[in-house]
Structures are given as structure tokens and as C-alpha cells.
Design a protein around this motif. Sequence first.
Motif, mmCIF file in Angstrom:
data_model
loop_
_atom_site.group_PDB
_atom_site.id
_atom_site.type_symbol
_atom_site.label_atom_id
_atom_site.label_comp_id
_atom_site.label_asym_id
_atom_site.label_seq_id
_atom_site.Cartn_x
_atom_site.Cartn_y
_atom_site.Cartn_z
ATOM 1 N N GLU A 159 0.847 -1.190 0.000
ATOM 2 C CA GLU A 159 0.000 0.000 0.000
ATOM 3 C C GLU A 159 0.888 1.247 0.000
ATOM 4 O O GLU A 159 2.087 1.175 0.269
ATOM 5 C CB GLU A 159 -0.851 0.016 1.276
ATOM 6 N N ASP A 160 0.272 2.389 -0.216
ATOM 7 C CA ASP A 160 0.972 3.658 -0.039
ATOM 8 C C ASP A 160 1.586 3.707 1.351
ATOM 9 O O ASP A 160 0.935 3.322 2.336
ATOM 10 C CB ASP A 160 -0.002 4.836 -0.163
ATOM 11 N N TRP A 161 2.780 4.186 1.441
ATOM 12 C CA TRP A 161 3.507 4.414 2.707
ATOM 13 C C TRP A 161 3.908 3.115 3.400
ATOM 14 O O TRP A 161 4.472 3.141 4.490
ATOM 15 C CB TRP A 161 2.698 5.276 3.692
ATOM 16 N N ARG A 199 6.642 11.672 7.068
ATOM 17 C CA ARG A 199 6.112 11.179 8.344
ATOM 18 C C ARG A 199 5.010 10.124 8.162
ATOM 19 O O ARG A 199 4.616 9.455 9.119
ATOM 20 C CB ARG A 199 5.627 12.313 9.228
ATOM 21 N N ARG A 200 4.554 9.969 6.947
ATOM 22 C CA ARG A 200 3.540 8.929 6.732
ATOM 23 C C ARG A 200 4.157 7.540 6.538
ATOM 24 O O ARG A 200 3.444 6.545 6.480
ATOM 25 C CB ARG A 200 2.664 9.311 5.536
ATOM 26 N N ASP A 259 5.368 4.944 8.234
ATOM 27 C CA ASP A 259 5.392 4.515 9.630
ATOM 28 C C ASP A 259 6.663 3.768 9.990
ATOM 29 O O ASP A 259 7.168 3.890 11.105
ATOM 30 C CB ASP A 259 4.190 3.608 9.905
ATOM 31 N N ARG A 278 9.624 6.046 11.119
ATOM 32 C CA ARG A 278 9.369 7.239 11.935
ATOM 33 C C ARG A 278 10.457 7.343 13.011
ATOM 34 O O ARG A 278 10.882 6.343 13.588
ATOM 35 C CB ARG A 278 7.987 7.141 12.581
ATOM 36 N N ARG A 335 15.713 9.252 17.853
ATOM 37 C CA ARG A 335 15.020 9.773 19.039
ATOM 38 C C ARG A 335 14.208 8.663 19.660
ATOM 39 O O ARG A 335 13.972 7.636 19.006
ATOM 40 C CB ARG A 335 14.121 10.947 18.663
ATOM 41 N N ARG A 363 -4.343 0.233 6.453
ATOM 42 C CA ARG A 363 -4.106 1.535 5.825
ATOM 43 C C ARG A 363 -5.274 2.020 4.986
ATOM 44 O O ARG A 363 -5.568 3.214 4.940
ATOM 45 C CB ARG A 363 -2.864 1.467 4.940
ATOM 46 N N ASP A 412 -3.648 8.649 8.062
ATOM 47 C CA ASP A 412 -2.292 8.857 7.553
ATOM 48 C C ASP A 412 -1.623 10.064 8.207
ATOM 49 O O ASP A 412 -0.404 10.096 8.362
ATOM 50 C CB ASP A 412 -2.324 9.079 6.035
ATOM 51 N N ASP A 413 -2.426 11.046 8.538
ATOM 52 C CA ASP A 413 -1.857 12.292 9.054
ATOM 53 C C ASP A 413 -1.987 12.426 10.560
ATOM 54 O O ASP A 413 -1.555 13.419 11.133
ATOM 55 C CB ASP A 413 -2.558 13.487 8.393
ATOM 56 N N LEU A 414 -2.577 11.449 11.175
ATOM 57 C CA LEU A 414 -2.869 11.543 12.605
ATOM 58 C C LEU A 414 -1.607 11.758 13.436
ATOM 59 O O LEU A 414 -0.603 11.088 13.243
ATOM 60 C CB LEU A 414 -3.560 10.243 13.041
ATOM 61 N N LEU A 415 -1.686 12.719 14.338
ATOM 62 C CA LEU A 415 -0.608 12.931 15.298
ATOM 63 C C LEU A 415 -1.282 13.214 16.634
ATOM 64 O O LEU A 415 -2.066 14.157 16.743
ATOM 65 C CB LEU A 415 0.270 14.106 14.865
ATOM 66 N N ARG A 472 -5.930 2.053 13.118
ATOM 67 C CA ARG A 472 -4.593 1.843 13.637
ATOM 68 C C ARG A 472 -4.598 1.824 15.159
ATOM 69 O O ARG A 472 -5.328 2.560 15.812
ATOM 70 C CB ARG A 472 -3.569 2.839 13.088
ATOM 71 N N PRO A 516 0.856 7.733 15.909
ATOM 72 C CA PRO A 516 2.042 8.599 15.882
ATOM 73 C C PRO A 516 1.901 9.714 16.905
ATOM 74 O O PRO A 516 0.863 10.361 16.997
ATOM 75 C CB PRO A 516 2.045 9.149 14.455
ATOM 76 N N ARG A 525 4.768 11.897 17.537
ATOM 77 C CA ARG A 525 5.798 12.923 17.355
ATOM 78 C C ARG A 525 6.349 12.841 15.947
ATOM 79 O O ARG A 525 6.176 11.821 15.282
ATOM 80 C CB ARG A 525 6.923 12.745 18.369
#
Lengths: 619, 619
Positions: A316-318, A537-538, A540, A543, A619, B383, B569-572, B613, B617, B619
Motif C-alpha cells: 500500500e501507499d507508505w 512522516r507517513r 510509519d 518514523r 530519538r 491503511r 495517515d496524518d494523525l498525530l 490503527r 504517531p 511525534r
Amino acid sequence: MTAEETVTGVDAAGGRPVVPARGAQRPLGLAEVGVTGGFWAELQATNAGATLEHCESWMERLGWLANFDRVASGTTGPERPGWSFSDSEVYKLVEAAAWEYGRTGAPSADAMVRRLTARIAAAQDADGYLSTCYGHGGQDARYSDLETGHELYNTGHLLQAAVARLRTTGADPLVDVARRAADHVCAEFGPDGRQGVCGHPEIEVGLAEFGRALGAGRYVEQARLFLDRRGRGILRDIPLGRAYFQDDVPVREATVFRGHAVRALYLSAGAVDVAVDLGDDDLLGAVARQWDHTVERRTYLTGGMGSRHQDEGFGEDWELPADRAYCETCAGVASVMVSWRLYLATGDVRYADLMERTFYNVVATSPRSDGRAFFYANPLHQRTAAGVGDDDTVSPRAEGGTRAAWFDVSCCPTNVARTLASWQAYAASSGPRELTLLQYAPARIATGFDDGGVLAIEVDTAYPADGTVTVRVADAPAHAVMLRLRVPPWAGGAVLSEGGRTTVVAPGFAVVDRPLVPGEQIRLVLPVAPRLTWPDRRVDAVRGCVAVERGPLVLCAESVDLPAAVTLDDLLVDPSAPPVPHDDGAMLRTAGGDDIVLIPYHRWAERGPSAMRIWLPSR
Amino acid sequence: MTAEETVTGVDAAGGRPVVPARGAQRPLGLAEVGVTGGFWAELQATNAGATLEHCESWMERLGWLANFDRVASGTTGPERPGWSFSDSEVYKLVEAAAWEYGRTGAPSADAMVRRLTARIAAAQDADGYLSTCYGHGGQDARYSDLETGHELYNTGHLLQAAVARLRTTGADPLVDVARRAADHVCAEFGPDGRQGVCGHPEIEVGLAEFGRALGAGRYVEQARLFLDRRGRGILRDIPLGRAYFQDDVPVREATVFRGHAVRALYLSAGAVDVAVDLGDDDLLGAVARQWDHTVERRTYLTGGMGSRHQDEGFGEDWELPADRAYCETCAGVASVMVSWRLYLATGDVRYADLMERTFYNVVATSPRSDGRAFFYANPLHQRTAAGVGDDDTVSPRAEGGTRAAWFDVSCCPTNVARTLASWQAYAASSGPRELTLLQYAPARIATGFDDGGVLAIEVDTAYPADGTVTVRVADAPAHAVMLRLRVPPWAGGAVLSEGGRTTVVAPGFAVVDRPLVPGEQIRLVLPVAPRLTWPDRRVDAVRGCVAVERGPLVLCAESVDLPAAVTLDDLLVDPSAPPVPHDDGAMLRTAGGDDIVLIPYHRWAERGPSAMRIWLPSR
């Protein structure tokens, strides 16, 4: 050959793998570009001196070559050794030897083409059908298993081999064999023939180029026919789903490369060929959009494609795990094929950028430095030190921890071989009064313009270890010409010195557009200091990690280089301290204050069993 | 049955799946533990009311049941429908129905056992061999493909079904069939017989328990023989390597569970049985160490095991991708089997802790709330929103995006069914004057001690939604007894109130050790407020992420719950704001200030296509 078709000869085609009917850029081939030293010359020398013989000897040993003899002598049977696609390995080796002969004129390469051609030709049926796996002596019938039989796939590679021969030597017995095979395919699968396609695309790109090389439009038309049939569930469904062989959605309706990566990319290469030659901009646009989506979301830092082992496929994407990255070497080769065609069609520099990334970090990573063992999968993270391969054993698996002398499925070694032997054919292109340098190596390049003018240059560089590229003009027309030098996207602050001026040039192309004077020097300096690269950042899987690149090279930490107190599992780097150059790699500070050595990824696993990672936890 | 063996009867075995010859704890079975309501009672009711019939009807529809009829009537052939292991699905369904009858006395469950047994029995050969896939009418010969033929695997499941029947009903035609099959296996594969093992372990655990149930030591001995043979390359090598079926290293020398997860875990369960019954502490210790290593480094937050789709296998240490987590439902069931056996042998609470995690987040996740569709794979990250399954179609693939009514390889539904039907048999254990509660549910538990005393309690709780567990003593001996209540490792600050005292109890066991008085209440309060869980930093796949758990439940974000402005995908998320309870899940603040709803993972994908998910994420 029919009356209206003539072989245009070596000079006309100039040793080029791809010669589209139209496009933004004209490719320069082996006749116009000679690599004189450096990174790629070394790989080419090893390829010529070791890999070609290595491949032939393994295929002899395993009976893959004798399969042709057994068909010729009528002694073949269902228990034939090798997979259904082993014939294609022979064809890819012939292609490699043909390019090698074109590149160097080495008699040994020519002899390899001739002796393999003789055995191949003897196995061809009277009607042009050629397979050692089907249709003879107790074997399953021809085309009885289009999903997995690989007959047309094999033929596609035969046609690519014939293109290499045609474009380097001219008319030849191999070309005759290929023409009979292509005619057979057209007769069998033409508009009124079997309404089928091959489970593994490749015939499309083979037919298209062979048609171009012979000026035989009907082969390109047959390629179009295969493309049009596909994507409508024409193949039997399989547990992995029809996306595996791109029979889920027609290529012009798809939005992303998907399924088995090599299949998807070979198909896309053929689609660009057909789109360009038949003026189908809708199809061309579709592939270009798929490339955009795939490169943004389904491509590794190395240029590698295909994240899943299960189906050797795009995920899949990412979905880009570093440890389970499949990144098949052949998918790297196939990606180069697609990008090259899209570059020629559009002139968009991004395609050449990805090619460089893939050349250095996938294609160059596969072969061991002695040219006698290969990576099949190219993961970005090897968790445990894998045992050193036994060079006398066929590797049953495509795992990535060690290079293997040969594989049960051994598509990668010959794919590397044919790509290296023709590497410089992807290094430059031209336009009506323009020469563009895309890949940097010490080289002599000479190309003629339509008005009879000739531009000849010598390129001197230690790239990628050093970022300075010096172009000496050896000969030039009196009128203004455009010399363009690709500036990679990572090379912010590149500097061009020419005609007494020094200017900072942005990524894209550095352009000199004026009359050139023989003897003058043009210098481009690309900053190749090690740099940190942060992931989207997508993604995973990485990260909180950072990678280090140096010029076009992706670097990695290999366990054999680590201080005793540091393990790859516990590694934590300190990205506030910039990496510094070290040999051809870099040094990077860990959070614990140690300095660790990073080496070019393409040279990992050369020093015994080791673990490795490209993405470094930060980190 | 030979003269020295007697069926010990229902009361003696008490409806228990596992009755070791020795061990730290004695298991309590269906005869001693009755679940009266709550989370598991609901799943059991759905299992009884829908799943059993669902499985039978699919197996009828696909001809997996008729396979037995065709062998009986001599009309079977090589084109038999189903995989070689489809017989085992029938046996697992019989096992489920047998436990269900034992649990509730429902005549429909008994009738199911009887009608399936009749068809199974009719297909058994005179010498005890029983297979619908080999050995009859044009099929391949018996045991001609031990690597993939699954004949002994099937027999192992037949024996487990017979154990369920024996321990709930007693002597029975199914038990007779199983005894003949077990005798056949011993004759065929005994010390002087075929020196082979099955490519899919299961016969070992089946033989061991069947031997226990019948008091027939020679079956346990045959299980030992299979275990001793394995791990020395006795099976043919395969492309995935012999680790796939644990034939790479003898089980007592291995250091970690590896290869195909279900195979590895079934084998380990059998190894514990043999180790315990034959006093082989070396072997027991080996499995315990493998469990330690695997749970530390190769187990998901959900308790799921097996990260790779390619071989349905364990990956390397720390290779725990959330998106490509395979976490086969059957591996969850098999993990419970191993942990239960290790718990009984050692009394170590950690085994029961993992069982709870796996029960709630793997076993309970698989079935749809109506009991008529199932997850095969249980990824921790989906995803893309997968299409809703068509309940009338067999799913060809074990992907995780949607529950499917049935699978081409359909091992999971019947495995869930047999586990749910016997769930309370894993909820409690006892010692000479001790009762231990391991899993919490409204229940009535009564057990006798060797001195004739009886301890009877009623458990009242809304666990896991609420953390209060109230135990009312219904009957107790006059002397002191020990009542132990498991305190999960996440339940720091748990409070025990009993005998007028309130004390904070540490994870492990809360213990009441004194004479109990009928009518008195003992209360344990487990803090089940939502909590953040951070991953081990060596798990690359989820670095920089955090998960939320609530009691034993792993929570997840599902796309259908997200505000329009937030995508997965963009969740933070903002971990500085603690999660707050919301329905049976939680609310969590995003870095953008939105609050998002988290639901129990086991209930995701119940509201149409969605992405999901667990690891968020941060950070």
C-alpha cells in the motif's frame, strides 16, 4: 523480413536499447558514449570479466542450456530442469553479451552470443514457437497456462536480446530466430487469434522495441493488443488476486503501480513504448501519473520498489518497511526501463534523478565486487548477520542477508548483467542542437546534429566520491549549442563554471547555451558532502529515524564497523551533529557520543556476515 | 481399548481440555466453572447460536463433509474439493460442538457431534487410517507427502475432538474412531515404523492429551517419538526453509519460536505435554525459555504472534510491523494452548497474563458480532478501507481488512469456535487447598479439595468495562483455604477488600488465605482507566507511536470515528493529554487539538469499510 522492412544498421541505431518513434529527447547509445573509467567502468569490467561467464556456467551446470539441446534432439520431457522461465535467463545473458560486444568489441562476448544463439535456434519449432518447457515430448501444451507458464515472457526477452544484437551488430541468426518467434506470437495472439495475455508482462516491451528496430509496425500493434486486453480479468483469478499480474484494472485506468513489482514495471515500460509510437497521449499520461504516485508513496530511499515478500509486490501507499523491503534487483532494472522511456518521451529530469538513485543503490548493490554473487532482495535493514553464502550452492530463497552465486529463481544476475553492459546508453540524450548529460562518469561522448555539426566532449570526474564534473570540449559546431548537465535534486548550491563565469545553479539542468570552443572546459561542482535525510512522516516504518546520503549514494551502518559497545538494535544517533565525510562514506555521532562509520549501501555485506541499517533511530 | 486402560469418565476429567499428569496447578473444567454472563458469555452464546451451524453449513456447501461420504461409498477421487487439511475443520467443529454440549447440555450440539461422527466413522479404513485426501480411489498414497499432506495433522485434531467428547460425555463412537486412528498412527510411525513426522505439528498435542484421557501411555510415548525425530532435517527442504515446519533445530535445542507460527505453537504445546508427563524438565525448560524470548521480542501488543504473510511465520526479533502484522487467529488460539500448559506446569502468572491479552485482542477480534464472519489475519494497522466482504463468497485470501464468512483455507472459524465453547476451562485453576481466578467473568465456580471440602463462589463483574470483581462465597470448608485472584501487570494500584481490610495489591496474585465464611464478599478493584503504552524502542515499526489500552483491551482509532479534518495517515496525537474514558474505549487529544474516539480493537471493522490503527504517531 518482409520487403518493406530493412535493418537500419548499427550506425543508425547506435547501440541504443530504446529508440522511440518520437519524444522530447533522443537517446545516445554505445556508439556515441564511451565510459573511460570510474565507478561504472569498474562494474562493467567485472561484469564482462566475470559475470557473463559465471551466468553461462551456472546455466550449463543446471541444465538450463541443455534444455534447448534436448528440444532440438527430441529428447525433452516433462521433468525438464528449471522453472518455466529459465529460457529467459539464457536470453538475458545473450542480450548482455550482445551489449558487451557492442560496447567493447570483445570477441569473447561475440562468441558467447553465437554459441548460445546456435543452441537456441536449434530448439525453435518450424512455426516459430520456441520454448523448452511446453509443447514438446510429454510436456503440457503450448499456452495451456498463460497465468504462470511464462512462454510469452520468455519470448519478450528473446526479442530484447535480438534488439541488442540488431543495434550493435546488425542482421544475425539471433535476429532471424526472434523474427520467427515474433511472427508466431502475432499469428497466434493476433486480433483473430487466442484472446490471451501472459501472466508475466514482458512480451509487450519486447515486441515494441523489436518492431522499432525492424521498422515492423505490426509488432508494436501486437504489443498494443496485449496491453488493451489486460486488466479486464482475462487471466484466471489466483489467491494473490489479479492485481498480482495487473489484470485487475486496464493500464490506462490505473492510478498507481501495484501487484508484483517487476510485472508492473515491465508492463509500464511496454505501455510507454506503445503510447509514444502510436501517439496515445492518454496512455502516456496514465503511466506518468502512476509513476508520480508510486515514486511519492511506494518507493524506497534507495529507489527500490516492492515492499512485500509474499507476492514480490508493491504494498500500500507508505508501506515501506526497511527490514522486510523486498526491493527486488529486477524491479530496480525494470524501474530504470520505465523511467528511461518516460524521460525520453517527456524530457522531465525527475525520471533521470530516479534512475541515478536506482543505479547506485539497487543495480550496483546487487553484484558482489567480484561479479560472482548477487542480491535478489535489497532490504534497507538486515537485523541479524546472515551466513556467508556457499558459492557452490543454488540459493533456494530470495532473502537479503547475503549475496548468492545463483538462485533457484535466478532472474537477477542476468538482469544486472544486461543493464551494466549497456549502462552508458542511459547516460546522455540529445536534441536538435543540444546534448544533455544525465549520469556522470569519465567518458568520451560524440554526437552529430541534423545540420552535420558534431559535438564531442570528454568528461572527467571522480563522481560519486567527488562532486566535480569537468567537461572538455573536443569538437563543436560553430553555431550555438546547448550543453545541459543534470543537477540532482539533493545538489542545492551546485556551481557551474564556464566561459569565465561562475554561477550557482538550481537542481534540474545546468545549461550552457552558446557556441562552444574546442579545448574549453566547463565545470560543474555538485556538493556531495554527507547529508541527513528525513523520511516522510507517513512512512510509519522509519518514523523517528534519519538516513545519511552522500551525493547519489545512500549510506548505511554495518555491524562490522560498529564500536564494541554499540549494537544496531540499540543504536541511537544524534542528528544535531552533522555527518562528516569518511572514506567514501561518513561518520556520524551517536547519542552516546561514539562516532560510527557509515559506508555506501551498495558495498554492504562484502566483509562477512553482518547486520545493517540505512534508517538510523534518532530519538 | 486394552485391558489396562479405562475411560475415567466425565466427572473425573470435568470437561477440561488439558489434564497433565503433574504440575503446579490443577485446571478447572466446564464441570466446575460456569460463566453466567458478560463479555465471554455473549461470545459463547453467539458461537453456540450461529457459528457452529455456520461452519457446518459452509463445509456441507463446499463438499468438505461429503468428502467423508465419498470415501465411505468408494466414489472419491483425486479431484476432491478442499485442501488436504479440510478434514481437520470438520474435527475442530466436532470438538467445538462437544465442548458446547459439555458446557450447556444443548441437544443440538450433541446432535451435531453425532451426525458428524457418523459420517467421519464411515470413512475410516479397517486399519484405522482416516483421510479423505489420500489413499483412496486414484488419490496419492498414504503418507506420500509428509511435508504438506497434513494427514497426521488432521488426525491430531480428530484426537482433540475425541478428548472433548470423552471429557464431557464419556465413551462414544467418536472416541472409538479416534482410538483406532491413534493406534494406526502408533503402528505406522512407531519406533520400528516409518521414521517420519508431519509437516504441520498437531498430532503430538493430540496424541498426548488423548493418551492422558484414556490413560494410554503409549500415545504420549508416540508423541515423544515425533518430537524427538523433528528438527534434524527429517522433512524435505522447501524454499521457505525447514524452519517453516520447525525441522531445523530439535525443539529442546531451540531458543525461540520460529517459522510458521501455528506450527511452532502447536508443536510447543505438544512438547510441554510430553515434558510434563514424562518428567522431562529439560524439555519443559526449553519451551519456557522459547516462550520468554518470543513474548519479549516477537509478540504484538495484542498478543498476536507471527508477523510475516509470506510464510505465516514469526519474523526476526523486533520485526513487528503493525500494517503487515499477520497475527493469524489460529496462532492466537495456539498461543493460548501453549501458555495454558506452561501455566499449569509452573504456576507462573505471566502465562495467564498473556492468555488474557490474547483472548481479548486476538480470539475475540476474529468473529464478527453475529458469529458469521471472521478475521484470519489480525493486523494492528489497516491503511486503506477494505471492502465489506460478501457473505456468500469464499475469501481466497487471508488479508485483514474485512471479516470473511469463509476462507479457502478456513482454519480460523472452527478454531475460534472450539476455543469459545471451552473458554471457561481456562479461567481458573486450583491447588490442594487453593482456588485461583485467572480470567474474570460473571461465573459460578465450585471445586472440591482432597479432604472432601468444597469451595463454591459466585463472581460478579462487568469486566472488562469495569474493573470491579466481586466474589461471594457460597460454600467453603471450615479450614483455611487460599483464594487467589490474578492482578494483571497493567493493574498497578489494584485494591483488594476482604475481611474488613482494604489493601493495595501488586500485580501477580491478590491472596486471601484464611477460612472463608459463606455469604462473605471479597472485592478486587482493577484500575481499568485508559492508559498510554509505549513500545520497546527496538520495535522499529512503531517508533514514535503510542497505543492506548483500557484494562485488558487494546484500543484503536478507526477511520469511521475520525473528525472530517483528520485522516489516519496524518494523525498525530498529543500524549501529554491523558486519554479519558469514552463508552467502552477512550478519547484522546490530537496534536491539532481535536479529540478522537478510540474503540476496543476487537470490535473494529463492524461498521463498514474502514481504516484502523492501534499505534498512534505521537511525534
